[in-house]
Design a protein around this motif. Structure first.
Motif, PDB file in Angstrom:
ATOM      1  N   THR A   1       0.829  -1.207   0.000  1.00  0.00           N
ATOM      2  CA  THR A   1       0.000   0.000   0.000  1.00  0.00           C
ATOM      3  C   THR A   1       0.862   1.255   0.000  1.00  0.00           C
ATOM      4  O   THR A   1       0.593   2.206  -0.739  1.00  0.00           O
ATOM      5  CB  THR A   1      -0.939  -0.004   1.228  1.00  0.00           C
TER       6      THR A   1
ATOM      7  N   HIS B   1       1.573   6.453  -6.965  1.00  0.00           N
ATOM      8  CA  HIS B   1       0.446   7.294  -7.398  1.00  0.00           C
ATOM      9  C   HIS B   1       0.783   8.782  -7.249  1.00  0.00           C
ATOM     10  O   HIS B   1       0.486   9.588  -8.149  1.00  0.00           O
ATOM     11  CB  HIS B   1      -0.787   6.938  -6.564  1.00  0.00           C
TER      12      HIS B   1
ATOM     13  N   PRO C   1      -8.463   8.785   2.266  1.00  0.00           N
ATOM     14  CA  PRO C   1      -9.175   7.676   1.601  1.00  0.00           C
ATOM     15  C   PRO C   1      -9.462   6.518   2.538  1.00  0.00           C
ATOM     16  O   PRO C   1     -10.328   5.700   2.260  1.00  0.00           O
ATOM     17  CB  PRO C   1      -8.209   7.262   0.485  1.00  0.00           C
TER      18      PRO C   1
ATOM     19  N   THR D   1      -7.363  11.252  -4.079  1.00  0.00           N
ATOM     20  CA  THR D   1      -7.873  10.511  -5.241  1.00  0.00           C
ATOM     21  C   THR D   1      -7.334   9.084  -5.311  1.00  0.00           C
ATOM     22  O   THR D   1      -7.595   8.369  -6.278  1.00  0.00           O
ATOM     23  CB  THR D   1      -7.510  11.235  -6.549  1.00  0.00           C
ATOM     24  N   TYR D   2      -6.592   8.659  -4.297  1.00  0.00           N
ATOM     25  CA  TYR D   2      -5.949   7.355  -4.333  1.00  0.00           C
ATOM     26  C   TYR D   2      -6.967   6.218  -4.296  1.00  0.00           C
ATOM     27  O   TYR D   2      -7.915   6.227  -3.515  1.00  0.00           O
ATOM     28  CB  TYR D   2      -4.984   7.205  -3.154  1.00  0.00           C
ATOM     29  N   LYS D   3      -6.767   5.243  -5.163  1.00  0.00           N
ATOM     30  CA  LYS D   3      -7.573   4.015  -5.180  1.00  0.00           C
ATOM     31  C   LYS D   3      -6.672   2.859  -4.765  1.00  0.00           C
ATOM     32  O   LYS D   3      -5.592   2.668  -5.327  1.00  0.00           O
ATOM     33  CB  LYS D   3      -8.139   3.744  -6.577  1.00  0.00           C
TER      34      LYS D   3
ATOM     35  N   LYS E   1      -5.898  -4.015  -5.183  1.00  0.00           N
ATOM     36  CA  LYS E   1      -6.830  -5.108  -4.923  1.00  0.00           C
ATOM     37  C   LYS E   1      -6.417  -5.858  -3.653  1.00  0.00           C
ATOM     38  O   LYS E   1      -5.246  -6.079  -3.402  1.00  0.00           O
ATOM     39  CB  LYS E   1      -6.818  -6.061  -6.121  1.00  0.00           C
TER      40      LYS E   1
ATOM     41  N   THR F   1     -10.197  -3.648   0.570  1.00  0.00           N
ATOM     42  CA  THR F   1     -11.026  -3.270  -0.575  1.00  0.00           C
ATOM     43  C   THR F   1     -12.503  -3.547  -0.291  1.00  0.00           C
ATOM     44  O   THR F   1     -12.859  -4.645   0.158  1.00  0.00           O
ATOM     45  CB  THR F   1     -10.599  -4.072  -1.821  1.00  0.00           C
TER      46      THR F   1
END
Length: 480
Positions: free
Chosen positions: A119, A126, A286, A319-321, A324, A328
């Protein structure tokens, strides 16, 4: 960059060259993907592999374990073969060569530690992309490319296709082959990368069998710090981990940033701050879980050391996604959280944070770790018991026999120690051999307002796809 010859490689990796000296015309690669001129690195190779390599026209084979008639076949086919006592030396050499050839002037960040590597690395990646850097990372959702067992990182760098401005490389803190530890893994890989920034997330017990004490884990993890050879490098350390704090004394680096409580980068009721200035407000984070906030602080420390402006950092974090299987959210009604938690600290933190988000009943589905030994499964079960204390829960345990490959099969001894530990702690559970059955059961038990947490490593990887099938079949039944 001067020509690369087999004799030079053999000398650099403490290997023995069998055959003639030859120029390497390609890159370092896997046997199945290799093209003419490439150098193939394999932990072991037999005569059949040598024959395939010769037909492909590769420059040489580098191996630790030539099996059968591999050497005689290589001599017969006039294919140079280098035998090294440690294959990790070959892969470290390959990484260093690829960086010098294809990304010599790139910014380089190394991340290691027991939990949160992926992560943290992915968030740094990112942010740097948001800042306009053409960035490479070896981090993926399964953490498959952070080892020195194979030449994947060297191959990816060589085949990147664009000029690399920055590299964010996740390094496994402990690594091994079968039951044999690759001693000094983090040190070797970090030395090969020669980073501008090193981030240490934490030190906790994992990889039991390769290391058997927290002291051994510390020694291996701290290798990344000891590998720093430039005073102007930056070191980002977890102020909340006493073992990580000790690492500030193991490096020539003068630029050290701490994150955590009472550190330069910290988290308070307003959000994440750096030297008293808010970098990102609490409502814009986030993730709200403690272990994810630690990852965010570590990532912010790395990019601040690279002089990325605060507005860019703020926008990138907002805006971080996530990767997987890193906490999640895969369904809303019921609320289903999927996490790769596979060691004690990760399991405790994940259960704690998921339980805080639960408004209804709280379900946990846990996959036992297959072919990893009894000790890790005992301590993982203890961690589940710790996490479920004082929580109203329903626990389902699975061996995932229907979805794992032969490298991840749960043995009877592993299952026994796992469930015995739960029972000794007074933890009630339901057991299913098949992951499909475990997921079907939890969906039958849960209402839309409930929360389901899926935890585990390889045994839980296919859960999302199986859930989609089960949910579709349930919808069909309702429609009919």
């Amino acid at each position: 960059m001067k020509e690369l010859k087999t004799s030079y490689i053999a000398k650099e990796i403490n290997g023995t060259l069998i055959g003639y000296d030859k120029v390497i015309g390609g890159i370092f690669n896997f046997l199945n993907a290799a093209r003419k001129g490439d150098a193939v690195i394999r932990h072991w190779i037999d005569e059949k592999g040598v024959e395939i390599a010769a037909r492909k026209g590769i420059s040489c084979v580098i191996t630790q374990n030539p099996k059968g008639n591999a050497i005689k076949t290589a001599e017969k086919l006039e294919l140079p073969i280098i035998i090294t006592e440690k294959i990790e030396l070959a892969n470290a050499f390959a990484i260093n060569w690829a960086i010098n050839k294809f990304a010599n002037d790139s910014i380089r960040v190394v991340i290691t530690g027991t939990n949160g590597k992926s992560t943290t690395a992915h968030m740094i990646y990112h942010i740097l992309k948001e800042a306009g850097y053409c960035t490479y990372t070896n981090t993926d959702s399964k953490s498959e490319f952070n080892t020195l067992i194979d030449p994947m990182v060297a191959k990816q760098i060589a085949e990147f296709g664009e000029k690399i401005d920055a590299m964010v490389i996740e390094v496994s803190e402990v690594q091994g082959w079968l039951d044999n530890i690759m001693k000094d893994h983090a040190y070797l890989m970090t030395s090969a990368i020669d980073p501008d920034v090193v981030v240490i997330t934490n030190v906790a017990l994992d990889h039991i069998g390769l290391v058997n004490s927290i002291e051994e884990t510390f020694d291996e993890t701290s290798g990344a710090v000891k590998a720093i050879n430039k005073e102007n490098s930056h070191l980002i350390l977890n102020n909340d981990d006493p073992l990580v704090k000790k690492m500030e004394n193991l490096t020539p680096a003068k630029n050290i940033i701490f994150f955590g409580n009472n550190a330069q980068i910290s988290n308070n009721e307003n959000g994440i701050v750096y030297n008293g200035n808010i970098i990102i407000k609490k409502n814009d984070l986030p993730f709200k879980g403690n272990h994810f906030i630690q990852n965010i602080m570590a990532a912010i420390g790395a990019v601040i050391s690279l002089n990325i402006d605060h507005k860019t950092i703020e926008h990138a974090v907002k805006t971080y996604k996530p990767l997987k299987r890193r906490f999640t959210i895969i369904n809303n009604n019921p609320y289903i959280i999927d996490d790769f938690a596979h060691n004690p600290d990760g399991i405790r933190a994940t259960i704690e944070n998921a339980a805080l988000m639960s408004n209804g009943n709280f379900f946990v589905v846990s996959a036992i770790r297959g072919s990893r030994g009894e000790i890790i499964n005992q301590v993982n079960a203890e961690a589940i018991a710790d996490g479920l204390q004082n929580i109203h829960y329903k626990l389902i345990v699975t061996s995932s026999n229907d979805v794992v490959d032969n490298l991840n099969i749960v043995t009877e001894d592993e299952k026994k120690v796992f469930v015995d530990t739960l029972e000794n702690r007074g933890i009630k559970y339901i057991f299913y051999k098949r992951l499909y059955d475990a997921l079907e059961e939890v969906l039958n038990l849960a209402d839309n307002k409930d929360t389901i947490l899926l935890i585990g490593a390889q045994g839980m990887d296919p859960a999302n796809e199986l859930l989609e099938k089960i949910l579709k079949s349930k919808k069909k039944l309702i429609t009919n």
